[in-house]
Design a protein around this motif. Structure first.
Motif: not given
Length: 188
Positions: A53-58, A48-49, A132-135, A72-75
Motif C-alpha cells: 500500500g501507500p507507505v514511505e517506510r517499512l 506481499a507487494l 497497519r501491519g502485514l504478517a 524492501s528490495l522488491k518494493s
C-alpha cells in the motif's frame, strides 16, 4: 507456488507435538530459516507487494528482518528494523527516518495486540506513523480491521490447515483440533 506447501517443503512449517515452555503445540514455524530458501523468500516478497500500500517506510520486528529486507528490495521502500533489545526507540530502530513517514509494520506472525501497540507507540516517537501491519502467517485471532493496529496476513491458519489436510499431511481430526484451539498454535 502454494505458500503453505512451500513452507512445508522447505522445512519451515512442521506438524507434530512440540513443547514450548509448559505447552504442547501442534505446529512449529521455523521462519528463522527463511533466508536459506531464497526462491521462497523472493516469492513471499512478490506476494506481499500488492498488500504494502501507500507507505514511505517499512518497519519490521526483529524476527522478521529477512522478510523485511526481501520486501524492501522488491518494493524499493526503505526498511527500518527493531533490534529488539528494549533500548530507547532512537537506538532500537535502525534505518533512515525522520518525522512524518507513513509506515507498514512487517512481522512473521502477529504478536499480542499490546506488543503491536507498543511498537506503534515507540515508532511514533521517532516520526514513523505505523497505520497497519502485514504478517506472513496469522492465526484466526490476528488483529483485524477493527483493531487499533490492523494486521493483514499473507497466509491464514485456516488456509494452512486446509492445504495440509489436502496434502494428507494432517488428518481430519488433527485439522479440527488445530482449528478449535483457543490458545497458541505455533511453536517457534
Amino acid at each position: 507456488m502454494n505458500l503453505a506447501r512451500a513452507l512445508v517443503a522447505y522445512g519451515l512449517l512442521e506438524a507434530g507435538l512440540f513443547t514450548q515452555g509448559e505447552q504442547v503445540l501442534p505446529l512449529r514455524l521455523r521462519l528463522e530459516l527463511l533466508p536459506a530458501a531464497p526462491a521462497l523468500l523472493a516469492h513471499i516478497a512478490e506476494l506481499a507487494l500488492p498488500l504494502v500500500g501507500p507507505v514511505e517506510r517499512l518497519v519490521c520486528l526483529p524476527d522478521a528482518l529477512p522478510l523485511g529486507v526481501a520486501i524492501s528490495l522488491k518494493s524499493g521502500l526503505p526498511l527500518v528494523y527493531s533490534r529488539g533489545r528494549g533500548e530507547s526507540p532512537v537506538l532500537d530502530l535502525v534505518g533512515s527516518y525522520d518525522v512524518g513517514h507513513p509506515a507498514l509494520l512487517l512481522m512473521n506472525t502477529p504478536p499480542a495486540v499490546a506488543t503491536l501497540l507498543e511498537m506503534q507507540r515507540r515508532a511514533a516517537t521517532v516520526g514513523l506513523e505505523i497505520g497497519r501491519g502485514l504478517a506472513l502467517l496469522a492465526p484466526a485471532a490476528a488483529p483485524g480491521e477493527d483493531s487499533p493496529l490492523p494486521v493483514v496476513p499473507l497466509l491464514t491458519l485456516a488456509q494452512v490447515v486446509a492445504d495440509l489436510q489436502q496434502m494428507d499431511w494432517l488428518t481430519a481430526g488433527q485439522a479440527q483440533a488445530i482449528q478449535r484451539s483457543a490458545g497458541p498454535i505455533f511453536a517457534g
